[in-house]
Design a protein around this motif. Structure first.
Motif, PDB file in Angstrom:
ATOM      1  N   PHE A  45      -3.675   7.807  -7.291  1.00 33.72           N
ATOM      2  CA  PHE A  45      -2.841   8.208  -8.422  1.00 33.72           C
ATOM      3  C   PHE A  45      -1.420   7.674  -8.255  1.00 33.72           C
ATOM      4  CE2 PHE A  45      -6.144  11.515  -8.068  1.00 33.72           C
ATOM      5  CZ  PHE A  45      -6.720  11.371  -9.310  1.00 33.72           C
ATOM      6  N   ASP A  46      -0.918   7.692  -7.027  1.00 31.90           N
ATOM      7  CA  ASP A  46       0.414   7.157  -6.793  1.00 31.90           C
ATOM      8  C   ASP A  46       0.449   5.654  -7.040  1.00 31.90           C
ATOM      9  OD1 ASP A  46       1.143   9.710  -6.034  1.00 31.90           O
ATOM     10  OD2 ASP A  46       0.632   9.357  -3.932  1.00 31.90           O
ATOM     11  N   SER A  47      -0.586   4.939  -6.624  1.00 35.11           N
ATOM     12  CA  SER A  47      -0.643   3.491  -6.845  1.00 35.11           C
ATOM     13  C   SER A  47      -0.718   3.163  -8.335  1.00 35.11           C
ATOM     14  CB  SER A  47      -1.851   2.898  -6.119  1.00 35.11           C
ATOM     15  OG  SER A  47      -1.781   3.150  -4.728  1.00 35.11           O
ATOM     16  N   ILE A  48      -1.503   3.937  -9.063  1.00 33.64           N
ATOM     17  CA  ILE A  48      -1.609   3.705 -10.506  1.00 33.64           C
ATOM     18  C   ILE A  48      -0.278   3.994 -11.190  1.00 33.64           C
ATOM     19  CG2 ILE A  48      -2.736   4.509 -12.606  1.00 33.64           C
ATOM     20  CD1 ILE A  48      -5.248   4.980 -10.939  1.00 33.64           C
ATOM     21  N   ALA A  49       0.405   5.046 -10.736  1.00 33.48           N
ATOM     22  CA  ALA A  49       1.715   5.372 -11.313  1.00 33.48           C
ATOM     23  C   ALA A  49       2.721   4.256 -11.051  1.00 33.48           C
ATOM     24  CB  ALA A  49       2.213   6.696 -10.737  1.00 33.48           C
ATOM     25  N   MET A  64       0.856  -1.188   0.000  1.00 33.32           N
ATOM     26  CA  MET A  64       0.000   0.000   0.000  1.00 33.32           C
ATOM     27  C   MET A  64       0.889   1.234   0.000  1.00 33.32           C
ATOM     28  SD  MET A  64      -2.737   1.141   2.938  1.00 33.32           S
ATOM     29  CE  MET A  64      -3.591  -0.428   2.798  1.00 33.32           C
ATOM     30  N   ILE A  65       0.493   2.243  -0.717  1.00 34.67           N
ATOM     31  CA  ILE A  65       1.231   3.511  -0.776  1.00 34.67           C
ATOM     32  C   ILE A  65       0.514   4.501   0.128  1.00 34.67           C
ATOM     33  CG2 ILE A  65       1.986   5.387  -2.257  1.00 34.67           C
ATOM     34  CD1 ILE A  65       2.133   3.393  -4.531  1.00 34.67           C
ATOM     35  N   LEU A  69      -4.929  -1.373  -2.176  1.00 31.26           N
ATOM     36  CA  LEU A  69      -3.803  -2.294  -2.224  1.00 31.26           C
ATOM     37  C   LEU A  69      -3.372  -2.523  -3.664  1.00 31.26           C
ATOM     38  CD1 LEU A  69      -4.837  -5.051   0.347  1.00 31.26           C
ATOM     39  CD2 LEU A  69      -3.107  -3.276   0.649  1.00 31.26           C
ATOM     40  N   VAL A  70      -2.063  -2.632  -3.859  1.00 33.72           N
ATOM     41  CA  VAL A  70      -1.483  -3.040  -5.132  1.00 33.72           C
ATOM     42  C   VAL A  70      -1.040  -4.488  -4.970  1.00 33.72           C
ATOM     43  CG1 VAL A  70       0.311  -2.616  -6.838  1.00 33.72           C
ATOM     44  CG2 VAL A  70      -0.746  -0.698  -5.653  1.00 33.72           C
TER      45      VAL A  70
END
Length: 566
Positions: free
Chosen positions: A267-271, A242-243, A333-334
């Motif tokens: 947005f940070d997770s998608i990046a 997780m970010i 979550l990523v």
């Protein structure tokens, strides 16, 4: 069975010869032509009773063929013996009415008229043609009769044959009732149609089974053999992270509430997900751990194995199929899944990718934070320089005019002027008192007047110091104004320096708040059993895929055939 207009009680079965191939083809063509009109034949003749019923049967369109069983012959002889007297007395109109009730179609009636014309009979209408032909022992609806007519029409050079009549019996048999003939013909035709339909269905079923076996069964079997015996086992290592960002300040308000939600790091997770799916991550993984070398091993099956020296594009295709990354917006979550032929290698790949993701997270807002801090520092430095310059200007001006505070100098002068003006008023009162005497003392009067002049001169000189510039410096008012402007500028620079300092502190707080860091939710652990291939699921999926392709191709072919035939 032959029909005649005789009175004999004997009815001999006719040995129907086995039809030739050409006769069978003509009958099939005739049956197909009749079926194209309305499904079962032409429209019944308008004058017949079948025109009102419009029965979709082919019973009245053909003559009955085959031999009649002994029991049926016995029944026919009994019925004909009883009705023989009435048949002989039947008039032409009654016979025609009976023929109409048979439900003959227009095609059959036209065929009967052609057969009558071929034998030199001139009937009044189609029903009369059927009656006259039956009187002469000719069955106009027999296969051989219709075939002879078709041969005569198709080949005009051949002489017409006269062997169109049914073989005459030794004893002329009575004519069967139309209802019995109708029932017999119906049963015979229905039985034949059912046999043809069953045969056609069996043939179509066999063709369908063979096509399914070729296009669906065999490919599915091959896929199953590959998944169960040939495919190399693959091990999948799963992990998730997780970010998150730094805790917001207490004065954040609504922004703090928003930052604590899972959407704050979307947005940070998608990046990060996009970076891990890029060629850059694949190249780094190959340089650090040896991705291409691992999947080029000869122990891997040819379908999943890379070539000896794979290109970046080929390796990236394998990377995309073996590294699966997904972002869950509801939980924030990523999820990362890395597949390899060895469980420890898959764990090593997963740890390397998580490290790359952490570096990317650290660098996501670094430039933004540095820009904010750089702007705040530059603003503070500029404010400090301006403040220092203003302070030096104030000191320099004070040194030039030789005073620290013009307000204090002005206040001192004004206090002196006030004191001297008070003394001047006292002297003026004293002079007025002396002048009020009848004989004032001239010496005292002159002395008071001299004091008044001196005091006025001092007051004027003091006042001139306030407004009249001197040789060395300007007037006190000008000096006071310059010092006030310099002091105001100094105060403004001090305020700007204070604001710049506050902006620097706010930028530092904001930069700290914008800091992102990766929080590992589940660590990568090497599996102890192979995850792929999922043999049964993949085999079923292959079956469904081939079935769908076959169904799509069949529908397309059917539509094309329909379009071409129409």
């Amino acid at each position: 069975m032959s029909r005649s207009n005789g009175t004999s009680d004997t009815v001999e079965p006719i040995d129907s010869p086995e039809p030739s191939q050409k006769e069978l083809e003509f009958n099939d063509k005739l049956f197909d032509d009749e079926g194209k009109n309305d499904g079962f034949g032409d429209e019944p003749f308008p004058g017949s009773s079948a025109h009102a019923k419009a029965r979709p049967t082919a019973v009245s369109r053909r003559a009955s063929r085959g031999a009649i069983s002994d029991a049926l012959e016995k029944e026919v002889r009994t019925e004909n013996a009883e009705n023989n007297g009435s048949d002989e007395a039947r008039t032409v109109d009654e016979e025609i009415e009976n023929i109409k009730r048979e439900g003959l179609t227009g095609r059959q009636l036209r065929m009967a008229r052609r057969v009558a014309q071929k034998h030199g009979i001139t009937p009044e209408n189609e029903f009369d043609a059927v009656r006259l032909l039956r009187k002469q022992g000719i069955d106009p609806f027999k296969r051989s009769t219709m075939l002879e007519v078709a041969k005569t029409e198709n080949d005009a050079n051949l002489p017409a044959t006269s062997n169109n009549t049914l073989p005459a019996s030794a004893d002329v048999a009575p004519q069967l009732p139309p209802e019995l003939l109708d029932r017999m013909s119906r049963e015979s035709e229905i039985s034949q149609i059912q046999k043809d339909i069953a045969k056609r269905r069996r043939r179509k079923t066999a063709l369908l089974v063979s096509r399914l076996l070729v296009f669906v069964g065999i490919p599915t079997l091959l896929c199953g053999i590959y998944f169960y015996t040939i495919a190399t086992p693959m091990y999948a290592t799963n992990s998730s992270f997780m970010i998150q960002q730094a805790e917001p300040s207490a004065t954040g308000g609504g922004a703090g509430l928003l930052s604590s939600s899972p959407l704050s790091g979307a947005f940070d997770s998608i990046a990060v997900q996009d970076y891990l799916e890029s060629r850059d991550a694949m190249l780094r993984l190959d340089a650090d751990v040896g991705f291409k070398e691992h999947f080029s091993d000869a122990s891997i099956d040819p379908v999943q194995r890379l070539s000896e020296n794979p290109s970046n594009e080929e390796a990236f295709k394998a990377y995309s199929s073996h590294v699966k990354i997904g972002y869950d917006p509801t939980e924030g979550l990523v999820k990362l899944e890395v597949v390899a032929t060895d469980p420890h290698v898959s764990q090593k790949f997963s740890e390397a990718l998580i490290k790359y993701a952490e570096e990317r997270v650290d660098n996501l807002t670094l430039r933004k934070r540095e820009d904010q801090m750089k702007g705040a520092r530059e603003g503070l430095q500029e404010a400090e320089i301006k403040l220092q310059e203003t302070q030096e200007a104030v000191v320099k001006l004070q040194e030039q005019i030789g005073m620290i505070s013009p307000e204090a100098e002005t206040g001192a002068l004004m206090s002196q002027i006030s004191r001297f003006e008070g003394q001047l008023q006292v002297k003026q009162l004293e002079l007025q008192q002396l002048l009020d005497n009848r004989r004032p003392n001239q010496a005292r009067v002159e002395g008071v007047q001299g004091d008044i002049r001196r005091i006025e001169s001092v007051v004027a000189d003091l006042r001139s110091q306030l407004t009249v510039p001197t040789e060395t410096s300007g007037s006190l008012a000008r000096i006071s104004l310059d010092l006030k402007m310099a002091e105001l500028d100094l105060q403004m620079r001090q305020a700007m320096a204070q604001q710049a300092l506050q902006a620097l502190e706010g930028a530092r707080v904001e930069a700290n708040r914008q800091t992102r860091f990766l929080s590992l939710s589940s660590s990568p652990i090497a599996p102890d059993e192979p995850t792929y291939p999922r043999k049964f699921e993949n085999t079923v999926l292959s079956f469904l895929l081939f079935s769908g392709l076959y169904l799509l191709a069949s529908l397309t072919a059917a539509v094309l055939r329909e379009q071409m035939s129409s």
